[in-house]
Enzyme design. Structure first.
Site, PDB file in Angstrom:
ATOM      1  N   GLU A  46       5.300  -8.527  -9.654  1.00 48.16           N
ATOM      2  CA  GLU A  46       5.872  -9.349  -8.592  1.00 48.16           C
ATOM      3  C   GLU A  46       7.240  -9.917  -8.972  1.00 48.16           C
ATOM      4  OE1 GLU A  46       4.797  -9.112  -5.779  1.00 48.16           O
ATOM      5  OE2 GLU A  46       2.850  -8.237  -6.211  1.00 48.16           O
TER       6      GLU A  46
ATOM      7  N   GLU B  18       8.736  -4.738  -0.951  1.00 49.89           N
ATOM      8  CA  GLU B  18       7.559  -3.860  -0.875  1.00 49.89           C
ATOM      9  C   GLU B  18       7.903  -2.411  -1.203  1.00 49.89           C
ATOM     10  OE1 GLU B  18       4.950  -5.485  -0.827  1.00 49.89           O
ATOM     11  OE2 GLU B  18       5.813  -7.361  -0.115  1.00 49.89           O
TER      12      GLU B  18
ATOM     13  N   ASN C 269       0.835  -1.201   0.000  1.00 50.99           N
ATOM     14  CA  ASN C 269       0.000   0.000   0.000  1.00 50.99           C
ATOM     15  C   ASN C 269       0.872   1.253   0.000  1.00 50.99           C
ATOM     16  OD1 ASN C 269      -2.282  -1.843   0.751  1.00 50.99           O
ATOM     17  ND2 ASN C 269      -1.160  -1.884   2.679  1.00 50.99           N
TER      18      ASN C 269
END
Length: 648
Positions: free
Chosen positions: A352, A330, A297
């Site tokens: 990814e 991340e 996020n």
């Protein structure tokens, strides 16, 4: 990012290649484009006792087709109380809400056509803080005094923002967000952006109204908010970005290592991409109940506790490396995924796979003593080769229609093979051109959406090499080749005959047409094992290359660094010539590992058993004591024999 984290891959994850026979796909249509959001003003009031929440959204939208009197949005497990549309000084109330539960959509109907241009869609709704660990959900934790309590947290990737508020929940439908949370005054409230206003809630003295700054334009799956009890440690990166790591109460000390990693990582990515981190802060938070390894996020990265916290007294080195990799993964997404986002879930593998490669590049920069690339070969590269050699593997890039299919591609092929072929591409075009291409891509598509082909075009522009053609051969067909090499000495020159064929764990490929790959091949010699003597692109079934001024006493090694995603089968003569480099350790550890791994992989036919046994004995004998050699060899042969008889 989500289902299969770097930690899972490094610790023998149970995930594997998906079966070739996928279930029948459900029919699916993406949302209409006649009404699209520009900004969401989102207000949420979670109840941490009854596990419900109240919400309202005022979405500024653009109506492009004036004849419509309907708005179709995503909505799941939410009850809409009322809805209205205002434009040109007029406001009309919705006359009906038609839920299509199977497709997680709702159609809002209005009594007249919506006026073209800008308008405001207002929706009041209620929902449940569910226990499914997706959407807006409750996370149970235990306080230092032993009391059971709950936090309210989010997990929206891939398609669960629609469980928190009605929205256009597709990655290409981007908007800005103004988020306000009504929370107990003794709880921490976090969202993507920094707090810009905090005041008492007028209807309840025990609550606070917390407003966050407007986000950049972004996809719904990257929105996040957390309400709970947390401690934190704080620092600033060298670029002036405020970095905080939030931990369970009483465990702030366990967040210091992740804080160190994050403050080193942000400047690394800024320099590598030559694009600054665009938010004023970034928070990393450990969540007690969390299904994913971690989630990127924007500005508020959520983690499993075990993927973020390090006990300085009791955690081992492998745990530190695990946390460093997950944080690196991340934070890479803050650029590659958040700033530039895939157009549709078909391109998720690139999101990814790229982050799963560059996390290692980042950790190698920040912690060079980890020798992390050798561990990449052991954990990701080898795992991907093993799975992709199976008959039930699948291509890296899988077309996704209905969002319910997304989970099917969160597997080791998307992550580990994806990372391995990106690593091979980086090596093929070189770091300087790779960085130039990444900068072109991120600059051209920032705050927008892009496809896999867009990245190939940018890297091709930077390098002048046929990136799209090369990579399509690796991403659009399953499997990989075995490179068969033989050598002849012609005076002072060495002539190599190199060919490729599909490698199958079950035995020789017996299909009608053997697939071919465009294979970047590097070749080093005993003169300098760390640097390629020759590089080439094998784009045909076989070829011959000549290495000048290479005497018969010198050895030749294909694939230095174990970077190319293929197996290698040397002739016995070539293998024997490599033994001195193994014995005196001039052949680097990652190459010795790759060589040994390739030899074991060739134990798939009973007829070859004795020959392969002899080859492996020679290699193992060069690197191990006799007892260890026999144990490893006996184990490898027992596994092979058991497999052979089980398949008869």
């Amino acid at each position: 990012m989500t289902i299969l984290s770097p930690a899972d891959r490094a610790h023998n994850s149970p995930f594997s290649a998906q079966p070739a026979n996928m279930p029948e796909r459900r029919p699916f249509a993406r949302l209409p484009t006649d009404v699209s959001p520009v900004n969401y003003a989102l207000w949420l009031k979670p109840d941490l006792v009854d596990f419900t929440f109240e919400g309202k959204v005022e979405a500024r939208v653009q109506v492009s087709r004036p004849a419509t009197n309907q708005i179709v949005m995503n909505c799941a497990d939410i009850d809409i109380i009322s809805a209205s549309f205002a434009s040109g000084g007029k406001e009309i109330n919705a006359t009906g809400f038609n839920y299509q539960n199977e497709d997680e959509k709702v159609t809002l109907s209005f009594p007249s056509a919506l006026q073209a241009g800008s308008g405001i869609l207002k929706i009041d709704f209620v929902g449940e803080l569910n226990d499914k660990m997706k959407g807006f959900y409750r996370s149970k934790y235990i306080t230092p005094t032993g009391e059971v309590r709950f936090a309210a947290v989010t997990q929206f990737e891939a398609t669960d923002a629609r469980r928190a508020f009605p929205c256009w929940d597709e990655p290409a439908i981007k908007a800005t967000f103004d988020i306000t949370l009504i929370v107990p005054k003794d709880r921490v409230a976090l969202s993507n952006m920094n707090v810009i206003d905090r005041k008492p809630y007028p209807d309840d003295d025990n609550l606070l109204e917390i407003k966050f700054a407007t986000t950049p334009i972004m996809s719904t799956y990257l929105v996040a908010f957390v309400v709970g009890e947390y401690d934190f440690v704080e620092s600033q990166s060298s670029d002036g970005v405020t970095v905080r790591v939030y931990t369970p109460v009483g465990k702030a000390e366990q967040g210091k290592f992740a804080l160190e990693v994050a403050t080193k990582t942000l400047p690394f990515y800024k320099d590598y991409f030559n694009v600054p981190y665009p938010l004023p802060k970034i928070d990393l938070i450990a969540i007690a109940d969390f299904a994913a390894g971690a989630m990127e996020n924007w500005g508020l990265v959520t983690y499993r506790e075990t993927a973020l916290l390090i006990d300085p007294k009791n955690s081992c080195s492998s745990s530190r490396q695990w946390v460093a990799l997950v944080v690196g993964h991340e934070l890479a997404h803050q650029w590659f995924g958040n700033l530039v986002t895939m157009e549709w879930w078909t391109h998720l593998w690139l999101n990814e796979g790229f982050a799963s490669w560059i996390e290692y590049l980042c950790v190698d920069h920040c912690f060079p003593d980890y020798d992390i690339w050798t561990q990449f070969v052991s954990a990701d590269y080898t795992r991907a080769l093993e799975l992709d050699a199976l008959d039930n593997s699948h291509p890296i890039e899988v077309n996704v229609g209905h969002p319910s299919e997304v989970d099917e591609i969160f597997d080791a092929i998307s992550y580990s093979k994806g990372a391995s072929v990106i690593r091979m591409l980086h090596n093929y075009i070189g770091d300087e051109d790779f960085r130039k291409g990444m900068n072109i891509y991120l600059t051209k598509f920032q705050h927008k959406n892009a496809s896999t082909e867009d990245l190939w075009d940018c890297l091709e522009e930077a390098s002048g090499k046929p990136v799209a053609a090369v990579m399509s051969s690796w991403t659009k067909q399953m499997g990989f080749p075995i490179i068969v090499v033989d050598q002849e000495q012609h005076g002072e020159d060495s002539v190599l005959k190199i060919s490729q064929k599909k490698f199958c764990a079950s035995g020789p490929f017996n299909g009608e047409t053997c697939p071919n790959w465009m294979v970047p091949i590097s070749i080093c010699t005993s003169e300098d094992p760390s640097r390629p003597k020759l590089t080439m692109l094998l784009d045909s079934p076989e070829t011959t290359v000549t290495i000048s001024n290479l005497g018969p006493s010198q050895w030749v090694k294909i694939n230095p660094g174990t970077v190319g995603f293929y197996r290698i089968q040397y002739s016995s003569t070539m293998l024997d010539s490599l033994l001195p480099g193994i014995r005196d350790l001039t052949l680097p550890p990652v190459d010795r590992l790759g060589l040994q791994n390739d030899l074991f992989s060739l134990l798939h036919k009973q007829a070859d058993m004795q020959e392969e046994k002899n080859r492996i004995e020679r290699v193992l004998g060069a690197i191990s004591d006799a007892e260890l050699t026999q144990k490893v060899l006996a184990f490898a042969l027992s596994v092979c024999v058991a497999h052979f008889f089980s398949c008869r």
